[in-house]
Design an enzyme around this catalytic site. Structure first.
Site, PDB file in Angstrom:
ATOM      1  N   VAL A  11      -7.499 -19.652  18.678  1.00  0.00           N
ATOM      2  CA  VAL A  11      -7.905 -18.895  19.769  1.00  0.00           C
ATOM      3  C   VAL A  11      -8.457 -19.638  20.829  1.00  0.00           C
ATOM      4  O   VAL A  11      -8.026 -19.465  22.100  1.00  0.00           O
ATOM      5  CB  VAL A  11      -8.903 -17.681  19.086  1.00  0.00           C
ATOM      6  CG1 VAL A  11      -9.592 -17.093  20.413  1.00  0.00           C
ATOM      7  CG2 VAL A  11      -8.153 -16.915  18.359  1.00  0.00           C
ATOM      8  N   GLY A 257      -1.110 -11.833   4.991  1.00  0.00           N
ATOM      9  CA  GLY A 257      -1.865 -12.830   4.760  1.00  0.00           C
ATOM     10  C   GLY A 257      -2.534 -13.294   6.030  1.00  0.00           C
ATOM     11  O   GLY A 257      -2.698 -12.519   6.947  1.00  0.00           O
ATOM     12  N   CYS A 260      -6.691 -13.871   9.627  1.00  0.00           N
ATOM     13  CA  CYS A 260      -7.401 -12.445   9.990  1.00  0.00           C
ATOM     14  C   CYS A 260      -7.262 -11.215   9.326  1.00  0.00           C
ATOM     15  O   CYS A 260      -8.406 -10.835   8.947  1.00  0.00           O
ATOM     16  CB  CYS A 260      -6.610 -12.096  11.589  1.00  0.00           C
ATOM     17  SG  CYS A 260      -7.064 -13.319  12.680  1.00  0.00           S
TER      18      CYS A 260
HETATM   19  C1  UDX Z   1      -3.203 -10.738  13.479  1.00  0.00           C
HETATM   20  C2  UDX Z   1      -3.442  -9.551  14.361  1.00  0.00           C
HETATM   21  O1  UDX Z   1      -2.093  -9.187  14.426  1.00  0.00           O
HETATM   22  C3  UDX Z   1      -4.044 -10.035  15.876  1.00  0.00           C
HETATM   23  O2  UDX Z   1      -3.823  -9.246  16.618  1.00  0.00           O
HETATM   24  C4  UDX Z   1      -5.177 -11.010  15.545  1.00  0.00           C
HETATM   25  O3  UDX Z   1      -5.938 -11.449  16.644  1.00  0.00           O
HETATM   26  C5  UDX Z   1      -5.159 -11.755  14.347  1.00  0.00           C
HETATM   27  O4  UDX Z   1      -4.620 -11.293  13.194  1.00  0.00           O
HETATM   28  P1  UDX Z   1      -1.666 -12.792  12.709  1.00  0.00           P
HETATM   29  O5  UDX Z   1      -2.545 -13.070  11.436  1.00  0.00           O
HETATM   30  O6  UDX Z   1      -1.429 -14.043  13.720  1.00  0.00           O
HETATM   31  O7  UDX Z   1      -2.227 -11.649  13.710  1.00  0.00           O
HETATM   32  O8  UDX Z   1      -0.321 -12.347  12.191  1.00  0.00           O
HETATM   33  P2  UDX Z   1       0.282 -10.966  12.073  1.00  0.00           P
HETATM   34  O9  UDX Z   1       1.782 -11.240  12.883  1.00  0.00           O
HETATM   35  O10 UDX Z   1      -0.380  -9.681  12.720  1.00  0.00           O
HETATM   36  O11 UDX Z   1       0.801 -10.716  10.508  1.00  0.00           O
HETATM   37  C6  UDX Z   1      -0.414 -10.622   9.702  1.00  0.00           C
HETATM   38  C7  UDX Z   1       0.204 -10.714   8.316  1.00  0.00           C
HETATM   39  O12 UDX Z   1       0.726  -9.257   7.995  1.00  0.00           O
HETATM   40  C8  UDX Z   1       1.423 -11.621   8.066  1.00  0.00           C
HETATM   41  O13 UDX Z   1       1.066 -12.265   6.538  1.00  0.00           O
HETATM   42  C9  UDX Z   1       2.661 -10.944   8.211  1.00  0.00           C
HETATM   43  O14 UDX Z   1       3.611 -11.502   7.113  1.00  0.00           O
HETATM   44  C10 UDX Z   1       2.338  -9.397   7.696  1.00  0.00           C
HETATM   45  N1  UDX Z   1       2.795  -8.265   8.011  1.00  0.00           N
HETATM   46  C11 UDX Z   1       3.098  -8.132   9.196  1.00  0.00           C
HETATM   47  C12 UDX Z   1       3.609  -7.660   6.985  1.00  0.00           C
HETATM   48  O15 UDX Z   1       3.574  -7.857   5.717  1.00  0.00           O
HETATM   49  N2  UDX Z   1       4.455  -6.619   7.596  1.00  0.00           N
HETATM   50  C13 UDX Z   1       4.429  -6.234   8.778  1.00  0.00           C
HETATM   51  O16 UDX Z   1       5.052  -5.190   9.294  1.00  0.00           O
HETATM   52  C14 UDX Z   1       3.700  -6.979   9.814  1.00  0.00           C
END
Ligand code: UDX
Length: 429
Positions: A11, A257, A260
């Site tokens: 960030v 995962g 966040c």
């Molecule tokens: C997240 C939030 O989206 C973001 O707004 C915040 O600032 C930080 O946390 P991030 O952790 O970078 O962002 O990843 P993101 O793309 O949101 O995906 C999170 C997890 O969910 C990943 O493991 C992804 O594989 C999983 N996921 C996401 C799914 O399993 N299915 C989905 O439909 C979307």
């Protein structure tokens, strides 16, 4: 404008680079001297599309400076962002040790009328903690303001998200007190939402937990599809066409995962219970996510029987594509579960092998997908990198000892896989 960003993590560094790119004079501080030395040397330690170029460009132009020195970074800054990490403590609550230490340190160097903006994800009430620490450590004549501005960027698209946020949430006592922050965000021309600090802090947890809830919900529907001979792809098509639902965050798979969602859902569960308002939905969301890997391993058992001594090739190690981050990676959890069952694992990821190697050693790390598949009893797709979508599946089939693919991310069409002679196990289909 002169800006200071405390914390050069995902960030902090992206925020610093983006505001420098918009023409501000930004100093980014981190107490990790090795990280700062590498950055000063032009090495950006994070794999993030577009970030390296942006950091180098702005360093070259003299708009972005990296340092470990508070006296160098803080004096003169109109806006100071706090973007240090707030990891999960043993009780599930966010650990504010780093935030407290950074606040106490910066207090001693703060310019008069500086605006301190908390970007780290912090439990409700942390704005008051920051204010108290500043009051205790600043010289008495110093006037300052504290605001909250939670960050919603995603890894893998962090620069683009930071440049074009859906909204900028600003927690403050009065919009007049955050005028420098408003000036800073003005060039992005995005909606600014002003609210009190506690509400702004809660927005971050509510947003991330809501998205995690969608993922656990769709994963539960996918499980049901497997039991009832329905197709999750068709079900998602049907529900997401309802504009009230939409299609975001409804991809089924091995669960969520990253740095966040797991942390923020756990923190929400913890502080809501403490507030006497147990958040039972989020407890269920977390439990569904915990069961993803055991359930998937069960599906390997159904086809392969005992996994002891089996050679399993795993494609994808990062927690999602386009990042080298393996924090809370479902893929690494899967690898560890396979090893615990006595399987032998060879694995490949386009960028996350060095990070994975630091966490799990007893794996043969390979330099491409074909090397991983060569002679394996089965292939598992654990992270949906683009390059896996266009694999030469005929070649994969010839390299594998048996044409068996377990796809945790629904990369291929089941009918095409059948035509190619694969036994193909995917999620919710
Ligand atoms: C997240 C939030 O989206 C973001 O707004 C915040 O600032 C930080 O946390 P991030 O952790 O970078 O962002 O990843 P993101 O793309 O949101 O995906 C999170 C997890 O969910 C990943 O493991 C992804 O594989 C999983 N996921 C996401 C799914 O399993 N299915 C989905 O439909 C979307």
């Amino acid at each position: 404008m002169r800006v200071c960003v405390v914390g050069a993590g995902h960030v902090g560094l992206v925020t610093a680079a983006v505001f420098a790119d918009l023409g501000n004079d930004v100093v980014c501080l981190d107490i990790d001297q090795d990280k700062i030395a590498a950055l000063q040397d032009g090495q950006v330690p994070i794999f993030e599309p577009g970030l390296s170029e942006m950091v180098l460009r702005n360093q070259g132009a003299g708009r972005l400076t990296l340092t470990s020195s508070y006296p160098e970074a803080v004096p003169g800054a109109e806006v100071v962002f706090l973007a240090v990490d707030t990891p999960t403590g043993s009780d599930g609550r966010a650990d504010l040790t780093n935030l407290r230490a950074a606040t106490a340190e910066l207090a001693q160097h703060l310019s008069d009328e500086a605006l301190v903006v908390v970007k780290s994800t912090v439990p409700v009430g942390s704005g008051s903690i920051v204010r108290t620490i500043l009051e205790e450590n600043c010289r008495p004549e110093r006037a300052f303001e504290v605001a909250s501005c939670p960050e919603f960027l995603r890894e893998g698209s962090a620069v683009a998200d930071c440049l074009r946020p859906d909204r900028v949430v600003i927690g403050c006592s009065d919009p007049e007190t955050v005028a420098p922050l408003v000036r800073l965000y003005a060039p992005l021309e995005r909606p600014l939402l002003f609210m009190d600090v506690n509400s702004a802090e809660l927005v971050k947890y509510a947003a991330n937990s809501f998205l995690a809830m969608r993922i656990s919900f769709v994963n539960s529907i996918a499980d049901l599809c497997e039991e009832m001979d329905a197709d999750i792809g068709q079900v998602i098509k049907g529900i997401s066409a309802d504009t009230r639902i939409g299609g975001h965050y409804l991809s089924p798979g091995l669960g969520y995962g990253g740095s966040c969602f797991p942390k923020d859902t756990a923190a929400l569960a913890s502080f809501s219970a403490e507030a006497g308002c147990p958040f039972t939905i989020i407890e269920a969301v977390m439990e569904v996510n915990r069961q993803r890997i055991p359930r998937f391993i069960g599906r390997l058992h159904n086809v392969l029987g005992d996994l002891k001594g089996r050679e399993i090739a795993v494609l994808g190690l990062s927690f999602k594509p386009d990042t080298e981050d393996v924090r809370e990676s479902r893929s690494l959890e899967l690898v560890q579960a396979l090893l615990a069952e006595g399987a032998r694992v060879r694995a490949y990821d386009p960028v996350a092998v060095p990070a994975a190697r630091r966490v799990v050693r007893d794996v043969r790390y390979c330099s491409n997908a074909y090397e991983a598949a060569d002679g394996a009893d089965a292939l598992v797709i654990a992270t949906e990198w683009n390059e896996f979508k266009l694999l030469d599946l005929e070649r994969m089939g010839d390299l594998l000892r048996q044409r068996i693919i377990f796809d945790g991310r629904n990369t291929y069409s089941p009918s095409e896989m059948k035509d190619l002679g694969f036994q193909y196990v995917s999620v919710g289909r």
